[in-house]
Scaffold this active site. Structure first.
Site, PDB file in Angstrom:
ATOM      1  N   CYS A   7      43.768  34.861  44.110  1.00 34.97           N
ATOM      2  CA  CYS A   7      43.778  36.309  44.192  1.00 34.97           C
ATOM      3  C   CYS A   7      44.179  36.820  42.808  1.00 34.97           C
ATOM      4  O   CYS A   7      44.543  36.037  41.939  1.00 34.97           O
ATOM      5  CB  CYS A   7      44.777  36.757  45.256  1.00 34.97           C
ATOM      6  N   CYS A  79      40.752  37.942  47.735  1.00 36.92           N
ATOM      7  CA  CYS A  79      40.707  39.378  47.467  1.00 36.92           C
ATOM      8  C   CYS A  79      39.408  39.718  46.759  1.00 36.92           C
ATOM      9  O   CYS A  79      38.835  38.868  46.078  1.00 36.92           O
ATOM     10  CB  CYS A  79      41.915  39.830  46.658  1.00 36.92           C
ATOM     11  N   CYS A  87      35.523  32.329  37.174  1.00 34.77           N
ATOM     12  CA  CYS A  87      36.491  31.254  37.369  1.00 34.77           C
ATOM     13  C   CYS A  87      36.624  30.465  36.076  1.00 34.77           C
ATOM     14  O   CYS A  87      35.651  30.326  35.337  1.00 34.77           O
ATOM     15  CB  CYS A  87      36.033  30.324  38.486  1.00 34.77           C
TER      16      CYS A  87
END
Length: 159
Positions: A7, A79, A87
């Site tokens: 998140c 989220c 990433c």
């Protein structure tokens, strides 16, 4: 198998996910959580909720995805903003899925409304983790496409 719950702030939903997963998972499965922009502290209501549920919070803290102590095989974003973030490259060939959960820490209202939001987030996360743990994990590890489909399906489950 290691699962990373990600998140933005790593103070509420991802920490709830990490703690619930580790509480329920059998030996050999482990979760960690992290944030792209860690808040630096756990949300006190999330900690209190876990403690009320009998889930240890010892050793948990808000941390960055830059210094993970292990390499995850599965990345679960919880989220909306984290799902759209890039990433880090070092995560490599990890299975990615999104299990969006409304952030209870953003709820404004009475004490009862805020507590209800935290309980709902907890219930959704727990239901999804229980569904994950019920999967035939050994078989799915041999079929990444089916594993991804199952993970994505779990992300649509409500409590």
């Amino acid at each position: 198998m290691n699962v990373l719950f990600l998140c933005t702030g790593n103070s509420c939903r991802s920490v709830l996910s990490e703690a619930i997963f580790n509480h329920l998972a059998p030996e050999g499965l482990r979760a960690i959580s992290a944030g792209s922009q860690p808040a630096g502290q756990l949300h006190p209501r999330a900690v209190a909720l876990l403690q009320r549920k009998g889930i240890s919070t010892e050793g948990y803290f808000s941390k960055s995805w830059d210094n993970l102590p292990l390499t995850p095989q599965i990345l679960v974003t919880v989220c909306g903003s984290a799902a759209g973030e890039t990433c880090p490259a070092y995560l490599g060939p990890v299975l990615r899925t999104h299990w969006g959960v409304d952030d209870p820490s953003h709820v404004v209202g009475s004490e009862e409304e805020i507590e209800t939001a935290f309980e709902q987030a907890y219930a959704i996360i727990r239901a999804r983790i229980e569904a994950f743990l019920a999967l035939p994990l050994a078989a799915l590890q041999q079929d990444k496409a089916q594993f991804k489909a199952e993970l994505d399906r779990i992300g649509t489950l409500l409590a």
